[in-house]
Write a protein that holds these residues in place. Structure first.
Motif, short mmCIF file in Angstrom:
data_model
loop_
_atom_site.label_atom_id
_atom_site.label_comp_id
_atom_site.label_asym_id
_atom_site.label_seq_id
_atom_site.Cartn_x
_atom_site.Cartn_y
_atom_site.Cartn_z
N CYS A 282 0.85 -1.20 0.00
CA CYS A 282 0.00 0.00 0.00
C CYS A 282 0.88 1.25 0.00
CB CYS A 282 -0.91 0.00 1.22
SG CYS A 282 -2.40 -1.01 1.06
N GLY A 283 1.93 1.22 0.81
CA GLY A 283 2.87 2.35 0.83
C GLY A 283 3.56 2.53 -0.50
N GLN A 284 3.98 1.42 -1.11
CA GLN A 284 4.65 1.48 -2.41
C GLN A 284 3.77 2.16 -3.46
OE1 GLN A 284 7.46 0.80 -4.03
NE2 GLN A 284 6.67 0.80 -6.12
N PHE A 285 2.52 1.75 -3.54
CA PHE A 285 1.67 2.28 -4.61
C PHE A 285 0.97 3.57 -4.25
CE2 PHE A 285 2.52 -2.03 -5.97
CZ PHE A 285 2.83 -1.81 -7.30
N ALA A 286 0.90 3.89 -2.96
CA ALA A 286 0.44 5.23 -2.58
C ALA A 286 1.43 6.27 -3.09
CB ALA A 286 0.31 5.34 -1.06
N ALA A 287 2.71 5.90 -3.09
CA ALA A 287 3.76 6.81 -3.55
C ALA A 287 4.04 6.67 -5.05
CB ALA A 287 5.04 6.55 -2.77
N TYR A 288 4.21 5.43 -5.52
CA TYR A 288 4.66 5.22 -6.90
C TYR A 288 3.60 5.60 -7.93
CZ TYR A 288 6.83 3.02 -10.95
OH TYR A 288 7.39 2.78 -12.19
N THR A 289 2.33 5.43 -7.62
CA THR A 289 1.28 5.80 -8.57
C THR A 289 1.37 7.27 -8.95
OG1 THR A 289 -0.19 4.11 -7.64
CG2 THR A 289 -1.23 5.84 -8.95
N TYR A 290 1.86 8.10 -8.04
CA TYR A 290 1.91 9.54 -8.26
C TYR A 290 3.33 10.07 -8.39
CZ TYR A 290 -2.80 8.58 -6.88
OH TYR A 290 -4.06 8.02 -6.83
N VAL A 291 4.27 9.17 -8.73
CA VAL A 291 5.67 9.58 -8.83
C VAL A 291 5.90 10.50 -10.03
CG1 VAL A 291 6.46 7.60 -10.21
CG2 VAL A 291 8.04 8.73 -8.64
N THR A 292 5.13 10.31 -11.11
CA THR A 292 5.31 11.17 -12.28
C THR A 292 4.99 12.64 -11.96
OG1 THR A 292 4.84 9.34 -13.79
CG2 THR A 292 4.61 11.57 -14.67
N PRO A 293 3.82 12.96 -11.38
CA PRO A 293 3.61 14.37 -11.01
C PRO A 293 4.56 14.86 -9.93
CG PRO A 293 1.77 12.99 -10.27
CD PRO A 293 2.59 12.16 -11.19
N PHE A 294 5.02 13.96 -9.04
CA PHE A 294 5.99 14.38 -8.02
C PHE A 294 7.29 14.84 -8.67
CE2 PHE A 294 9.72 13.51 -5.42
CZ PHE A 294 9.41 14.19 -4.24
N LEU A 295 7.81 14.03 -9.61
CA LEU A 295 9.06 14.38 -10.27
C LEU A 295 8.93 15.64 -11.11
CD1 LEU A 295 10.20 10.79 -11.37
CD2 LEU A 295 11.19 12.19 -9.54
N ALA A 296 7.74 15.86 -11.67
CA ALA A 296 7.52 17.05 -12.48
C ALA A 296 7.36 18.30 -11.62
CB ALA A 296 6.28 16.85 -13.37
N ALA B 183 1.69 12.35 -0.34
CA ALA B 183 1.40 10.96 -0.70
C ALA B 183 2.67 10.12 -0.60
CB ALA B 183 0.82 10.89 -2.12
N VAL B 184 3.79 10.70 -0.99
CA VAL B 184 5.07 9.99 -0.88
C VAL B 184 5.42 9.75 0.59
CG1 VAL B 184 7.54 10.11 -1.41
CG2 VAL B 184 5.86 10.93 -3.08
N ILE B 185 5.19 10.77 1.43
CA ILE B 185 5.44 10.63 2.87
C ILE B 185 4.55 9.53 3.46
CG2 ILE B 185 5.24 11.78 5.10
CD1 ILE B 185 5.99 14.40 3.66
N ALA B 186 3.28 9.51 3.06
CA ALA B 186 2.35 8.48 3.54
C ALA B 186 2.83 7.09 3.16
CB ALA B 186 0.95 8.74 2.98
N GLY B 187 3.41 6.96 1.97
CA GLY B 187 3.94 5.67 1.55
C GLY B 187 5.06 5.19 2.45
N GLY B 188 5.95 6.09 2.82
CA GLY B 188 7.03 5.73 3.72
C GLY B 188 6.53 5.34 5.10
N LEU B 189 5.50 6.05 5.59
CA LEU B 189 4.94 5.75 6.90
C LEU B 189 4.31 4.35 6.92
CD1 LEU B 189 4.21 6.66 9.76
CD2 LEU B 189 2.14 7.72 8.81
#
Length: 406
Positions: free
Chosen positions: A236-250, A378-384
């Motif tokens: 859940c943490g992986q995909f909470a973060a990775y699903t939105y990695v494209t807008p994060f990097l942009a 969302a990335v922080i939530a993934g790590g948590l």
């Protein structure tokens, strides 16, 4: 899914009619190609998320439903298909699931509204869960027993290749030609994989249907219960973060579409290294292998929002994250296999269902956080969530999987 060769134990021993297939390795490659296309189609929306969000005028969190919907359906489809196909010839089952893949990609390519696109992704999810429930151990039925592990490894290599093509390829094609073209490419590949299986797959009859009671055999052990819970949390943490990695990097780091495509490509390529590393360590201590994988994920993801405004740090942390996730499915599958050796088919079906449920729940939670608080949160939530998984692993697993215990 993962790359674990232990999945080969899930299928019955190869029969004489199976091994005598004139081109057994072509049959293996046809299933591997199907695995590549299923995984490409699964991860394609991650690279396309920004473009679909803008083109169909939905929020990025809502666009994440393209990952949530098929994950949820696949979670239910995996155990239901494993039980429902009974003694049906597995060649016919795989061809039917591949036909469903073709239809879902065609519908995705033609979709002119977000609800229609979600409907196509729901159909895809049914095919995805069914494919892994049936195809995970099929390699051992296509070749002689001595080559079963290598055949299964080739099929599971489709996961990494699919992530490479889907994530990075989707981002690049979406920038150059739009989301419809990306789904059109997936459609062409799905037709190719169907034809390959129709030509090269032999008949694959089975002697025994899996009883429904085997699905719950793994939860009878403390290692099984803790492993499944830790798996749910960290994925859940992986995909909470990775699903939105494209807008994060942009948004956070300022990378353009071509750079993001390259980063996602490198992320998955490094993941192959993680797979080999955990394969060497996991045979000696599954608990250490899984804990190390989750810990690396937690550290790399948690630091991204802090250091991610610097490109060099972003690249380093994305590499560490890729290494962790590349190892994670294999480490989790080894845990599940060792925790429930008495019900291998039921354990695998529940593994697939739990994996897909985690993708659905993680991308959904991530979407809520993105829309409510922003992409970085969302990335922080993934790590948590990964940190909680690590606590569960050590608090409840006990010594069941310590070295030397069986």
């Amino acid at each position: 899914m993962s790359h674990d060769t232990q999945a080969s134990t899930l299928a019955p021993p190869p029969s004489a009619s199976t091994v005598s297939n004139a081109n057994p390795w072509l049959a293996v490659l046809s299933v591997a190609l199907s695995a590549i296309v299923f995984c490409t189609t699964e991860f394609l929306p991650i690279g396309l998320l920004r473009y679909i969000s803008a083109g169909m005028r939905v929020s990025e969190g809502t666009a994440g439903l393209m990952v949530t919907a098929p994950g949820l359906l696949a979670a239910f489809a995996a155990p239901l298909v494993a039980i429902g196909v009974g003694r049906m010839d597995r060649r016919s089952v795989l061809l039917g699931l591949s036909a469903l893949l073709i239809f879902s990609n065609l519908l995705s390519m033609l979709a002119n509204s977000f609800p229609l696109l979600i409907a196509a992704r729901i159909l895809f999810g049914i095919g995805l869960g069914g494919f892994w429930a049936v195809g995970a151990g099929i390699g051992s039925r296509l070749v002689a027993a001595a080559s079963a592990g290598r055949a299964t490894s080739i099929i599971f290599a489709g996961v990494s290749i699919g992530m490479l093509v889907g994530g990075s390829g989707g981002a690049l094609i979406g920038e150059l030609a739009g989301a419809g073209a990306a789904f059109g490419g997936a459609l062409a590949l799905s037709i190719l994989s169907f034809v390959a299986q129709a030509i090269w797959l032999p008949k694959l009859p089975v002697e025994r249907a899996m009883p429904a009671r085997e699905l719950l055999g793994i939860v009878a052990t403390s290692a099984g219960r803790s492993g499944l819970l830790a798996m749910l949390l960290v994925l859940c943490g992986q995909f909470a973060a990775y699903t939105y990695v494209t807008p994060f990097l942009a948004q956070h780091t300022g990378f353009d579409a071509r750079a993001i495509s390259g980063i996602l490509f490198g992320y998955t390529l490094i993941g192959l290294v993680g797979n080999f590393l955990v394969g060497g360590l996991g045979g000696r201590n599954e608990k250490t292998a899984l804990a190390a994988t989750i810990a690396l994920f937690v550290v790399s993801v948690s630091l991204l929002p802090v250091l991610g405004d610097t490109p060099v740090w972003t690249l380093a942390l994305m590499a560490a994250w890729g290494l962790a996730y590349g190892a994670m499915p294999l480490a989790l599958q080894m845990w599940v296999t060792r925790a429930a050796p008495h019900v291998p088919e039921g354990g695998m079906a529940l593994y697939v269902g739990n994996f897909q449920a985690s993708i659905a729940l993680g991308s959904f939670v991530g979407g809520l956080v993105v829309d409510g608080f922003g992409v970085s949160q969302a990335v922080i939530a993934g790590g948590l969530l990964g940190l909680i998984a690590l606590v569960v692993l050590y608090a409840f697993a006990g010594k069941v999987l310590e070295p030397g215990t069986r």
